[in-house]
Design a protein around this motif. Structure first.
Motif, mmCIF file in Angstrom:
data_model
loop_
_atom_site.group_PDB
_atom_site.id
_atom_site.type_symbol
_atom_site.label_atom_id
_atom_site.label_comp_id
_atom_site.label_asym_id
_atom_site.label_seq_id
_atom_site.Cartn_x
_atom_site.Cartn_y
_atom_site.Cartn_z
ATOM 1 N N CYS A 147 -5.063 9.443 2.950
ATOM 2 C CA CYS A 147 -4.293 8.464 3.965
ATOM 3 C C CYS A 147 -4.149 9.218 5.262
ATOM 4 N N PHE B 105 -2.209 8.080 7.299
ATOM 5 C CA PHE B 105 -0.587 7.940 7.512
ATOM 6 C C PHE B 105 0.279 8.831 6.643
ATOM 7 N N CYS C 24 0.519 1.235 6.806
ATOM 8 C CA CYS C 24 -0.864 1.152 6.358
ATOM 9 C C CYS C 24 -1.755 0.393 7.375
ATOM 10 N N SER C 25 -3.002 0.934 7.715
ATOM 11 C CA SER C 25 -3.888 0.397 8.491
ATOM 12 C C SER C 25 -4.895 -0.551 7.862
ATOM 13 N N GLU C 26 -4.909 -0.660 6.705
ATOM 14 C CA GLU C 26 -5.861 -1.624 5.824
ATOM 15 C C GLU C 26 -7.245 -0.964 5.866
ATOM 16 N N CYS C 27 -7.267 0.411 5.771
ATOM 17 C CA CYS C 27 -8.554 0.913 5.962
ATOM 18 C C CYS C 27 -9.505 0.779 5.182
ATOM 19 N N GLY C 28 -8.953 0.420 3.726
ATOM 20 C CA GLY C 28 -9.882 -0.092 2.576
ATOM 21 C C GLY C 28 -9.965 0.732 1.716
ATOM 22 N N LEU C 29 -9.453 2.007 1.827
ATOM 23 C CA LEU C 29 -9.357 3.005 0.594
ATOM 24 C C LEU C 29 -8.870 2.711 -0.499
ATOM 25 N N CYS C 30 -7.655 1.993 -0.517
ATOM 26 C CA CYS C 30 -7.021 1.690 -1.582
ATOM 27 C C CYS C 30 -7.283 0.284 -2.218
ATOM 28 N N ARG D 297 0.857 -1.437 0.077
ATOM 29 C CA ARG D 297 -0.141 -0.062 -0.047
ATOM 30 C C ARG D 297 0.732 1.266 -0.108
ATOM 31 N N PRO D 298 0.337 2.368 -0.529
ATOM 32 C CA PRO D 298 1.124 3.621 -0.455
ATOM 33 C C PRO D 298 1.575 3.824 0.813
ATOM 34 N N ALA D 299 1.014 3.762 1.941
ATOM 35 C CA ALA D 299 1.383 4.007 3.284
ATOM 36 C C ALA D 299 2.576 2.792 3.461
ATOM 37 N N VAL E 184 -5.241 8.966 -2.489
ATOM 38 C CA VAL E 184 -4.781 8.599 -1.132
ATOM 39 C C VAL E 184 -3.663 9.346 -0.773
HETATM 40 FE FE1 SF4 Z 1 -3.625 1.853 3.707
HETATM 41 FE FE2 SF4 Z 1 -5.890 3.152 3.854
HETATM 42 FE FE3 SF4 Z 1 -3.440 4.456 3.791
HETATM 43 FE FE4 SF4 Z 1 -4.479 3.198 1.437
HETATM 44 S S1 SF4 Z 1 -5.334 4.832 2.657
HETATM 45 S S2 SF4 Z 1 -2.327 3.218 2.412
HETATM 46 S S3 SF4 Z 1 -5.440 1.258 2.634
HETATM 47 S S4 SF4 Z 1 -4.340 3.231 5.707
#
Ligand code: SF4
Ligand code: FAD
Length: 399
Positions: free
Chosen positions: A45, A47, A27-33, A21-23, A41
């Motif tokens: 994001c 983070f 990445c907290s796996e929030c689902g946006l990506c 993921r870009p972070a 993002v």
């Molecule tokens: Fe991860 Fe969410 Fe950031 Fe995408 S937006 S890199 S899924 S924390």
């Protein structure tokens, strides 16, 4: 940077499951990506681009007043209280205020759908985000999934469904990204019901936590870090196992929490309209923070189903927080009998109500500040919000 401009996001491509993921590791796996909203993002994001004060102004018409001690800690709010359902929902995390509000909003036609997270059939702790359209589907999402959950992965479905009025239930990092793309969702009205969140883990991390901490990891159905300084595990047979915080095997657990959660300074879900947790309330009660008029409208829907009382504050957290900093840092584990004794003493004389909430915020912010400083030093200045810098600044930290 403010929230994003309108753009042709539908042409963007979601990332494949499992890809970096870009972070990166934050990445907290929030689902946006997992959606075409990945287009945004870099701004959205939590983070990559911490922008809590800007988004507070967008959501609540102002950012928190740093000179007001309660706002410094708990964010913009009109009102706080302790509350519990007169008839608790069986199997909810606490008394089920979150599920009850969501059900009322759906039943009264305020929203057409509710973003929440159920679990898969095979695994009670494996999160499965859904758009619930019936009270039964909301109830099936009750209780915490104590794992990173990609709640925003259903955002494409929201736009495609043509839904205009939506409630999203989520934790801070999910809500920060949601607020940043809110204007792109084509909604007439978005309601946001948040819970506080801290020390979350991946599914594999959760297994390690249960195996190092509980006497019977496979039968745990529910757990919570309680105000009596113990973790309460509820097992399948209804029995409750209590393990003192101070007896946690911190040397083995240091790496268990997700790097995103070790870098998070939005414990209290600053951008939700209404927040429902427990840590600022007496044991057995839930803690409610009404941030704005939308949050008040949501809480009013269940006023006849809940008992309420004012929040209170007792004790002094400062010494316990200061002493905990090097203990965590060195990964000290106390023998269980000492841990139990300390837990009992602290419970009798220690911080209660809002002071307990401040104890928990201070302990996590100091730990996280050190983590970001040591592991992502280049991000420290921009990533840590001003309120968190002030909170951490009250303590003496090791290098
Ligand atoms: Fe991860 Fe969410 Fe950031 Fe995408 S937006 S890199 S899924 S924390
Ligand atoms: P219920 O009616 O049982 O509903 C729970 C709702 O939470 C469901 O709608 C579900 O969709 C949603 N949900 C469950 N798991 C997740 C997830 N992983 N991500 C996003 N949404 C989810 N409160 C505190 O005061 N202090 C804390 O330290 C604290 N830590 C928490 C850590 C985690 C990982 C989570 C998920 C919550 C935490 N909370 C904390 C909130 C608290 O545990 C309760 O969730 C809250 O009080 C609501 O209880 P309820 O009985 O009203 O919820």
């Amino acid at each position: 940077m403010t929230s994003v401009d309108s753009s042709k996001h539908t042409k963007a491509k979601a990332l494949k499951p499992g890809s970096r993921r870009p972070a990166k590791e934050l990445c907290s796996e929030c689902g946006l990506c997992d959606t075409y909203y990945i287009h945004y993002v870099k701004e959205a994001c939590a983070f990559i681009n911490q922008q809590i004060d800007t988004l507070e102004t967008q959501s609540h018409s102002r950012s928190r007043n740093l000179d007001n001690p309660n706002e410094l800690y708990f964010g913009v709010h009109q009102e706080m209280m302790a509350a519990k359902k007169q008839q608790p929902i069986e199997g909810a995390q606490w008394t089920g205020i979150v599920s009850s509000i969501a059900i009322e909003m759906l039943n009264r036609g305020l929203v057409e759908g509710v973003v929440c997270v159920q679990n898969t059939k095979e695994d009670r702790f494996q999160p499965m985000p859904v758009i619930a359209r019936t009270p039964e589907e909301i109830l099936a999402a009750r209780v915490n999934k104590p794992t990173l959950s990609p709640n925003l992965s259903i955002l494409e479905q929201v736009e495609k469904s043509g839904m205009k009025r939506l409630l999203v239930i989520g934790v801070g990092c999910q809500i920060q990204a949601l607020r940043a793309v809110e204007k792109q969702l084509g909604l007439e009205k978005l309601y946001v019901l948040g819970t506080p969140c801290v020390d979350n883990v991946t599914r594999a991390g959760l297994q390690k936590f249960l195996e190092t901490t509980s006497r019977s990891p496979d039968t745990v159905v529910h757990y919570e870090f309680m105000q009596d300084f113990r973790i309460h595990f509820r097992h399948e047979d209804g029995s409750i196992e209590k393990v003192p915080f101070f007896g946690l095997k911190t040397n083995q657990l240091k790496d268990v929490f997700a790097p995103s959660c070790m870098s998070c300074f939005d414990y209290v879900n600053s951008l939700a309209d209404l927040v429902v947790g427990y840590m600022g309330a007496p044991f057995g009660w839930q803690w409610i923070v009404v941030r704005n008029e939308t949050g008040k409208e949501m809480l009013d829907l269940v006023k006849d189903q809940i008992d309420t009382q004012p929040v209170t504050s007792q004790g002094n957290r400062k010494e316990a927080v200061q002493q905990g900093i090097p203990a965590y840092d060195k990964g000290v584990t106390l023998p269980m009998w000492v841990a139990k004794m300390m837990g009992v003493v602290i419970d009798k004389i220690g911080p209660k109500g809002l002071e307990y909430a401040r104890f928990s915020i201070d302990s996590h912010f100091t730990r996280n500040y050190l983590y970001v400083k040591r592991n992502h030093g280049e991000k420290l200045e921009a990533h840590v919000p001003e309120y968190a810098k002030r909170i951490v600044g009250q303590y003496k930290l090791p290098d």
